[in-house]
Design a protein around this motif. Sequence first.
Motif, PDB file in Angstrom:
ATOM      1  N   LYS A   1       0.812  -1.213   0.000  1.00 20.54           N
ATOM      2  CA  LYS A   1       0.000   0.000   0.000  1.00 20.54           C
ATOM      3  C   LYS A   1       0.842   1.257   0.000  1.00 20.54           C
ATOM      4  N   THR A   2       1.979   1.224   0.675  1.00 19.74           N
ATOM      5  CA  THR A   2       2.796   2.427   0.778  1.00 19.74           C
ATOM      6  C   THR A   2       3.795   2.581  -0.358  1.00 19.74           C
ATOM      7  N   ASN A   3       4.289   1.481  -0.895  1.00 19.11           N
ATOM      8  CA  ASN A   3       5.282   1.533  -1.968  1.00 19.11           C
ATOM      9  C   ASN A   3       5.064   0.353  -2.909  1.00 19.11           C
ATOM     10  N   PRO A   4       4.042   0.442  -3.779  1.00 22.03           N
ATOM     11  CA  PRO A   4       3.693  -0.722  -4.606  1.00 22.03           C
ATOM     12  C   PRO A   4       4.775  -1.121  -5.607  1.00 22.03           C
ATOM     13  N   ILE A   5       5.539  -0.176  -6.111  1.00 21.30           N
ATOM     14  CA  ILE A   5       6.596  -0.524  -7.071  1.00 21.30           C
ATOM     15  C   ILE A   5       7.662  -1.387  -6.395  1.00 21.30           C
ATOM     16  N   SER A   6       8.073  -0.998  -5.195  1.00 16.84           N
ATOM     17  CA  SER A   6       9.047  -1.812  -4.459  1.00 16.84           C
ATOM     18  C   SER A   6       8.470  -3.172  -4.113  1.00 16.84           C
ATOM     19  N   ALA A   7       7.196  -3.223  -3.756  1.00 17.07           N
ATOM     20  CA  ALA A   7       6.572  -4.499  -3.400  1.00 17.07           C
ATOM     21  C   ALA A   7       6.525  -5.439  -4.599  1.00 17.07           C
ATOM     22  N   ILE A   8       6.170  -4.924  -5.753  1.00 14.86           N
ATOM     23  CA  ILE A   8       6.106  -5.764  -6.956  1.00 14.86           C
ATOM     24  C   ILE A   8       7.505  -6.214  -7.377  1.00 14.86           C
ATOM     25  N   THR A   9       8.454  -5.295  -7.363  1.00 16.66           N
ATOM     26  CA  THR A   9       9.825  -5.644  -7.726  1.00 16.66           C
ATOM     27  C   THR A   9      10.397  -6.680  -6.763  1.00 16.66           C
ATOM     28  N   PHE A  10      10.152  -6.489  -5.474  1.00 14.53           N
ATOM     29  CA  PHE A  10      10.633  -7.431  -4.470  1.00 14.53           C
ATOM     30  C   PHE A  10       9.976  -8.790  -4.654  1.00 14.53           C
ATOM     31  N   SER A  11       8.687  -8.808  -4.961  1.00 19.75           N
ATOM     32  CA  SER A  11       7.983 -10.072  -5.153  1.00 19.75           C
ATOM     33  C   SER A  11       8.519 -10.826  -6.366  1.00 19.75           C
ATOM     34  N   ILE A  12       8.711 -10.135  -7.474  1.00 20.80           N
ATOM     35  CA  ILE A  12       9.240 -10.788  -8.674  1.00 20.80           C
ATOM     36  C   ILE A  12      10.647 -11.318  -8.421  1.00 20.80           C
ATOM     37  N   THR A  13      11.467 -10.537  -7.725  1.00 16.64           N
ATOM     38  CA  THR A  13      12.823 -10.987  -7.408  1.00 16.64           C
ATOM     39  C   THR A  13      12.799 -12.230  -6.531  1.00 16.64           C
ATOM     40  N   MET A  14      11.934 -12.230  -5.527  1.00 22.56           N
ATOM     41  CA  MET A  14      11.877 -13.388  -4.633  1.00 22.56           C
ATOM     42  C   MET A  14      11.291 -14.613  -5.333  1.00 22.56           C
ATOM     43  N   PHE A  15      10.336 -14.412  -6.227  1.00 27.82           N
ATOM     44  CA  PHE A  15       9.813 -15.546  -6.988  1.00 27.82           C
ATOM     45  C   PHE A  15      10.889 -16.133  -7.886  1.00 27.82           C
ATOM     46  N   SER A  16      11.732 -15.283  -8.454  1.00 30.89           N
ATOM     47  CA  SER A  16      12.855 -15.787  -9.240  1.00 30.89           C
ATOM     48  C   SER A  16      13.862 -16.478  -8.339  1.00 30.89           C
ATOM     49  N   TYR A  17      14.080 -15.920  -7.161  1.00 24.23           N
ATOM     50  CA  TYR A  17      15.020 -16.483  -6.190  1.00 24.23           C
ATOM     51  C   TYR A  17      14.662 -17.913  -5.825  1.00 24.23           C
ATOM     52  N   VAL A  18      13.365 -18.185  -5.650  1.00 29.00           N
ATOM     53  CA  VAL A  18      12.955 -19.531  -5.253  1.00 29.00           C
ATOM     54  C   VAL A  18      12.743 -20.453  -6.442  1.00 29.00           C
ATOM     55  N   GLY A  19      12.694 -19.916  -7.661  1.00 31.85           N
ATOM     56  CA  GLY A  19      12.625 -20.758  -8.843  1.00 31.85           C
ATOM     57  C   GLY A  19      11.233 -20.976  -9.389  1.00 31.85           C
ATOM     58  N   ILE A  20      10.411 -19.948  -9.396  1.00 33.28           N
ATOM     59  CA  ILE A  20       9.077 -20.054  -9.987  1.00 33.28           C
ATOM     60  C   ILE A  20       9.240 -20.042 -11.511  1.00 33.28           C
ATOM     61  N   PRO A  21       8.548 -20.927 -12.250  1.00 35.07           N
ATOM     62  CA  PRO A  21       8.880 -21.246 -13.630  1.00 35.07           C
ATOM     63  C   PRO A  21       9.233 -20.191 -14.668  1.00 35.07           C
ATOM     64  N   PRO A  22       8.516 -19.192 -15.014  1.00 32.95           N
ATOM     65  CA  PRO A  22       9.027 -18.472 -16.179  1.00 32.95           C
ATOM     66  C   PRO A  22      10.194 -17.543 -15.870  1.00 32.95           C
ATOM     67  N   LEU A  23      10.638 -17.482 -14.649  1.00 33.51           N
ATOM     68  CA  LEU A  23      11.662 -16.515 -14.248  1.00 33.51           C
ATOM     69  C   LEU A  23      13.066 -17.113 -14.348  1.00 33.51           C
ATOM     70  N   ALA A  24      14.074 -16.255 -14.256  1.00 34.30           N
ATOM     71  CA  ALA A  24      15.462 -16.659 -14.475  1.00 34.30           C
ATOM     72  C   ALA A  24      15.953 -17.663 -13.440  1.00 34.30           C
ATOM     73  N   GLY A  25      15.495 -17.546 -12.203  1.00 37.43           N
ATOM     74  CA  GLY A  25      15.922 -18.495 -11.165  1.00 37.43           C
ATOM     75  C   GLY A  25      15.502 -19.921 -11.485  1.00 37.43           C
ATOM     76  N   PHE A  26      14.329 -20.077 -12.070  1.00 39.67           N
ATOM     77  CA  PHE A  26      13.880 -21.411 -12.477  1.00 39.67           C
ATOM     78  C   PHE A  26      14.776 -21.951 -13.586  1.00 39.67           C
ATOM     79  N   CYS A  27      15.074 -21.123 -14.568  1.00 35.84           N
ATOM     80  CA  CYS A  27      15.928 -21.570 -15.673  1.00 35.84           C
ATOM     81  C   CYS A  27      17.296 -22.004 -15.160  1.00 35.84           C
ATOM     82  N   SER A  28      17.834 -21.255 -14.213  1.00 36.78           N
ATOM     83  CA  SER A  28      19.125 -21.587 -13.635  1.00 36.78           C
ATOM     84  C   SER A  28      19.089 -22.941 -12.925  1.00 36.78           C
TER      85      SER A  28
END
Length: 160
Positions: free
Chosen positions: A81-108
């Motif tokens: 609610k206070t900083n949606p851009i940071s929240a979305i960026t952080f969420s996408i980064t963490m989803f890649s970090y854990v390896g959610i499929p279309p993201l770079a972490g999954f490919c790695s």
Amino acid sequence: MILGALAAMAQTKVKRPLAHSSIGHVGYIRTGFSCGTIEGIQSLLIGILIYALMTIDAFAIVLALRQTRVKYIADLGALAKTNPISAITFSITMFSYVGIPPLAGFCSKFYLFFAALGCGAYFLAPVGVVTSVIGCWAAGRLPRVSQFGGPKAVLRAPDT
């Protein structure tokens, strides 16, 4: 890989699950090194590059949130609610970090585990997949709380 995944589950501060996930990622990268083949080394180099970029991004966001006094995972509740851009960026980064499929972490991780199966390391690949699933819960708490956690703490500007 097992130590990193299990240690990240019990953390309450924002930086600690990232640090313990780093232990697991070293295990994933070591999987490529243990193959001793060209595919293993290629997967290792790709894994290191993608992991370095994800880690730089995740810690940059955490350091940016430091100004708003975010220290614990529960403090991320008001971030969407206070900083949606940071929240979305952080969420996408963490989803890649854990390896959610279309993201770079999954490919790695996919490339690392595929190289492990190709060189006959039939034990490392399933252990890596299981620890990735455990890591999804541990590091996946951060985006879940930042997007859906509710305002458990109000983010505020630093005192000047």
